[in-house]
Design a protein around this motif. Structure first.
Motif, PDB file in Angstrom:
ATOM      1  N   ALA A  32       0.654  -1.313  -0.154  1.00  0.00           N
ATOM      2  CA  ALA A  32      -0.097   0.237  -0.005  1.00  0.00           C
ATOM      3  C   ALA A  32       0.856   0.863   0.222  1.00  0.00           C
ATOM      4  O   ALA A  32       0.465   2.202  -0.694  1.00  0.00           O
ATOM      5  CB  ALA A  32      -1.670   0.127   1.139  1.00  0.00           C
ATOM      6  N   ILE A  33       1.507   1.238   0.362  1.00  0.00           N
ATOM      7  CA  ILE A  33       2.781   2.385   0.943  1.00  0.00           C
ATOM      8  C   ILE A  33       3.436   2.281  -0.703  1.00  0.00           C
ATOM      9  O   ILE A  33       4.764   2.952  -0.312  1.00  0.00           O
ATOM     10  CB  ILE A  33       3.162   2.690   2.519  1.00  0.00           C
ATOM     11  CG1 ILE A  33       4.554   1.557   2.575  1.00  0.00           C
ATOM     12  CG2 ILE A  33       2.345   3.000   3.000  1.00  0.00           C
ATOM     13  CD1 ILE A  33       5.389   1.951   3.624  1.00  0.00           C
ATOM     14  N   GLY A  34       4.302   1.384  -1.055  1.00  0.00           N
ATOM     15  CA  GLY A  34       4.631   1.802  -2.263  1.00  0.00           C
ATOM     16  C   GLY A  34       6.407   0.798  -2.554  1.00  0.00           C
ATOM     17  O   GLY A  34       7.205   1.208  -2.682  1.00  0.00           O
ATOM     18  N   LEU A  35       6.452   0.367  -0.758  1.00  0.00           N
ATOM     19  CA  LEU A  35       7.232  -0.218  -0.746  1.00  0.00           C
ATOM     20  C   LEU A  35       8.223  -1.963  -1.163  1.00  0.00           C
ATOM     21  O   LEU A  35       6.996  -2.890  -1.323  1.00  0.00           O
ATOM     22  CB  LEU A  35       8.228  -0.306   0.839  1.00  0.00           C
ATOM     23  CG  LEU A  35       8.201   0.797   1.016  1.00  0.00           C
ATOM     24  CD1 LEU A  35       8.514   1.654   2.497  1.00  0.00           C
ATOM     25  CD2 LEU A  35       9.588   2.090   0.608  1.00  0.00           C
ATOM     26  N   PRO A  36       9.070  -2.171  -1.619  1.00  0.00           N
ATOM     27  CA  PRO A  36       8.404  -3.667  -2.523  1.00  0.00           C
ATOM     28  C   PRO A  36       9.268  -4.604  -0.896  1.00  0.00           C
ATOM     29  O   PRO A  36       8.765  -5.976  -1.266  1.00  0.00           O
ATOM     30  CB  PRO A  36      10.339  -3.312  -2.451  1.00  0.00           C
ATOM     31  CG  PRO A  36      10.585  -2.583  -2.242  1.00  0.00           C
ATOM     32  CD  PRO A  36      10.285  -1.674  -2.317  1.00  0.00           C
ATOM     33  N   SER A  37       9.321  -3.790   0.083  1.00  0.00           N
ATOM     34  CA  SER A  37       9.501  -4.951   1.538  1.00  0.00           C
ATOM     35  C   SER A  37       9.065  -4.587   2.602  1.00  0.00           C
ATOM     36  O   SER A  37       9.491  -3.437   2.675  1.00  0.00           O
ATOM     37  CB  SER A  37      11.133  -5.306   1.089  1.00  0.00           C
ATOM     38  OG  SER A  37      11.826  -5.562   2.490  1.00  0.00           O
ATOM     39  N   THR A  38       9.141  -5.153   3.425  1.00  0.00           N
ATOM     40  CA  THR A  38       8.485  -4.593   5.120  1.00  0.00           C
ATOM     41  C   THR A  38      10.055  -5.251   5.841  1.00  0.00           C
ATOM     42  O   THR A  38       9.768  -3.817   7.204  1.00  0.00           O
ATOM     43  CB  THR A  38       7.874  -6.037   5.779  1.00  0.00           C
ATOM     44  OG1 THR A  38       8.514  -7.613   6.120  1.00  0.00           O
ATOM     45  CG2 THR A  38       6.993  -7.015   4.818  1.00  0.00           C
ATOM     46  N   LYS A  39      10.903  -5.505   5.570  1.00  0.00           N
ATOM     47  CA  LYS A  39      12.209  -4.894   6.348  1.00  0.00           C
ATOM     48  C   LYS A  39      12.221  -3.331   5.497  1.00  0.00           C
ATOM     49  O   LYS A  39      13.389  -2.865   7.056  1.00  0.00           O
ATOM     50  CB  LYS A  39      13.659  -6.402   5.875  1.00  0.00           C
ATOM     51  CG  LYS A  39      12.684  -7.507   5.862  1.00  0.00           C
ATOM     52  CD  LYS A  39      14.268  -8.030   5.312  1.00  0.00           C
ATOM     53  CE  LYS A  39      14.184  -9.930   5.906  1.00  0.00           C
ATOM     54  NZ  LYS A  39      12.412 -10.394   5.556  1.00  0.00           N
TER      55      LYS A  39
END
Length: 188
Positions: A32-39
């Motif tokens: 949703a926030i446009g980042l590839p990874s949760t890390k």
């Protein structure tokens, strides 16, 4: 197994420590926030993770500026510490000029003698846009109807046929505007 369960949730979900820093999130939040990874945002606060323009205005980060006093993200998290859970709405403007409208819910739980917060975010941008459009529509419709009412109300007191014709044309034009406004709203 817990990671699979949390990633199956369709709402954005993050787990915060007692400093309101993200220690875990589901993939839905990253997407949703446009980042590839949760890390990439572990250790950041929610406003910092979504790139809120206010989160970087002070050295203390997300939750420490004058604007943060009314932020539903911060307030839900802080209120949940006293009530065990809290639900608020917030609008986040990012440094990229994006805007997020969220309904946020914070729930406190204890794990291994540490108070953690499960924090869910639901995107309510479409609902907010709809409310704004409806408010504008009803304002415009009411103005048009009020104009028609006012013009038709003065017609009985006018004896001059030319003046009556002018007012009738104004009523006709206002009626057409009203119809166009209603049709445009139906289209939206």
């Amino acid at each position: 197994m817990l990671t699979k369960i949390i990633n199956a949730v369709s709402e954005m979900l993050v787990v915060l420590n007692d400093k309101r820093q993200i220690i875990f999130s589901n993939e839905e939040f990253a997407k949703a926030i446009g980042l590839p990874s949760t890390k990439s945002f572990i250790g950041k606060r929610v406003g910092e993770a979504v790139n809120c323009k206010n989160a970087f205005m002070s050295e203390g980060g997300c939750g420490t500026t004058e604007f943060c006093r009314t932020c539903g993200t911060v307030n839900a998290t802080l209120e949940a510490k006293n009530k065990l859970n809290s639900e608020k709405e917030c609008r986040i403007l990012t440094n990229n000029n994006d805007a997020f409208d969220f309904s946020v819910k914070a729930t406190i739980f204890n794990y291994d003698n540490e108070a953690l917060t499960i924090f869910t975010l639901k995107d309510i941008s479409a609902e907010k846009r709809k409310q704004t459009l409806e408010r504008v529509f009803f304002h415009d419709v009411l103005n048009s109807a009020d104009g028609i009412s006012g013009l038709s109300g003065i017609m009985p007191g006018i004896n001059d046929p030319a003046e009556l014709m002018e007012i009738a044309e104004m009523i006709n034009k206002a009626s057409e505007n009203l119809i166009n406004e209603i049709q445009a709203q139906r289209y939206l």
